[in-house]
Design an enzyme around this catalytic site. Structure first.
Site, PDB file in Angstrom:
ATOM      1  N   ALA A 159      32.924  -0.031 -15.861  1.00 37.98           N
ATOM      2  CA  ALA A 159      31.555  -0.110 -15.345  1.00 37.98           C
ATOM      3  C   ALA A 159      31.518  -0.769 -13.969  1.00 37.98           C
ATOM      4  O   ALA A 159      30.725  -0.377 -13.108  1.00 37.98           O
ATOM      5  CB  ALA A 159      30.663  -0.865 -16.328  1.00 37.98           C
ATOM      6  N   TYR A 160      32.369  -1.757 -13.773  1.00 36.89           N
ATOM      7  CA  TYR A 160      32.453  -2.400 -12.451  1.00 36.89           C
ATOM      8  C   TYR A 160      32.851  -1.387 -11.390  1.00 36.89           C
ATOM      9  O   TYR A 160      32.213  -1.296 -10.329  1.00 36.89           O
ATOM     10  CB  TYR A 160      33.451  -3.552 -12.490  1.00 36.89           C
ATOM     11  CG  TYR A 160      33.755  -4.139 -11.131  1.00 36.89           C
ATOM     12  CD1 TYR A 160      32.817  -4.916 -10.463  1.00 36.89           C
ATOM     13  CD2 TYR A 160      34.979  -3.900 -10.511  1.00 36.89           C
ATOM     14  CE1 TYR A 160      33.084  -5.454  -9.212  1.00 36.89           C
ATOM     15  CE2 TYR A 160      35.267  -4.435  -9.261  1.00 36.89           C
ATOM     16  CZ  TYR A 160      34.308  -5.206  -8.618  1.00 36.89           C
ATOM     17  OH  TYR A 160      34.582  -5.724  -7.370  1.00 36.89           O
TER      18      TYR A 160
END
Length: 255
Positions: A159-160
């Site tokens: 997700a980062y």
């Protein structure tokens, strides 16, 4: 002659790590630097003090990014400070550096982990850029801090990496939109840098550090100044013909 004499710069997340190095570097080139922070008052004050001790100019602005009204709060504080100091709210350089990292594989990333990273890394950055550009004249610089993980797969930071991939897309697209105004937009992508954000694993053992160093072409872990120097170039007039570019500042990681 310093490259940023007479310029005004805003560095989000400018009180620690890479952000602090960028703040100090831009101030060293003559810019008046707004050092943004969210919660660490002491770190921001230390950064400003270090800049002033070195003969530079800086001041603190505070806004907790990732919350409703974050960019409005940031620019209200910035405008007030700049008007008091310069008689104008003009901004010349934005370095959108503030960001957070939360681990999670596809199956372990919760909606909260996902949303938090996109709120700070993507949404807040978008609207900070929007506010900054509204205060820029020709020759303005927008510099977005991305990550080498948009080009290299690391599953536990999915997700980062996605939140930063959006930053790369924003830099490319805004470069075309803002080019007619003489404003450049670029992203700078650090690799593994020795900062507090990475301290939990990078400084945990000699083995961990050696493994990280071995990934780079130079055989060492990056330092905040390695990234700050790249940012200073992009902020200068020397980079006037560079826009829409992804600048790899990973030290040749995983070539």
């Amino acid at each position: 002659m310093r490259t940023l004499d007479g310029k005004v710069a805003l560095v989000t997340g400018g009180s620690r790590g890479i952000g602090r190095a960028i703040s100090e570097r831009l101030a060293g080139e003559g810019a008046l630097v707004a050092v943004h922070h969210g919660t660490n008052v002491a770190a921001a004050a230390e950064t400003v003090a270090a800049i002033e001790d070195a003969g530079g100019r800086a001041f603190v602005v505070r806004s907790v990014l990732g919350r409703p009204g974050d960019s409005e709060d940031l620019f209200a504080a910035l405008d007030a400070e700049l008007t008091a100091r310069t008689g104008s709210s003009r901004l010349d350089v934005l370095v959108s550096n503030a960001g957070i990292v939360r681990e999670g594989l596809l199956g372990t990333t919760t909606p909260e982990i996902y949303d938090e990273q996109f709120a700070v890394n993507t949404r807040a950055s978008f609207f900070v850029v929007q506010g900054a550009v509204a205060r820029m004249d020709r020759g303005g610089r927008v510099i977005l801090i991305s990550t080498g993980l948009t080009k290299v797969a690391q599953p536990d930071l999915l997700a980062y990496a996605m939140s930063k991939g959006a930053i790369d897309a924003m830099a490319l697209t805004l470069a075309k939109e803002l080019g007619p105004r003489g404003i450049t937009v670029n992203s700078v992508a650090p690799g593994v840098i020795d900062t507090d954000m990475n301290a939990s694993w990078l400084r945990a053992s000699t083995e961990a550090r050696d493994q990280a160093a071995a990934q780079t072409a130079f055989g060492r872990v990056g330092e905040p100044d390695d990234v700050a120097d790249v940012v200073a170039f992009v902020a200068s007039d020397d980079a006037r013909w560079v826009t829409g570019h992804y600048l790899d500042a990973t030290g040749g990681s995983l070539l």
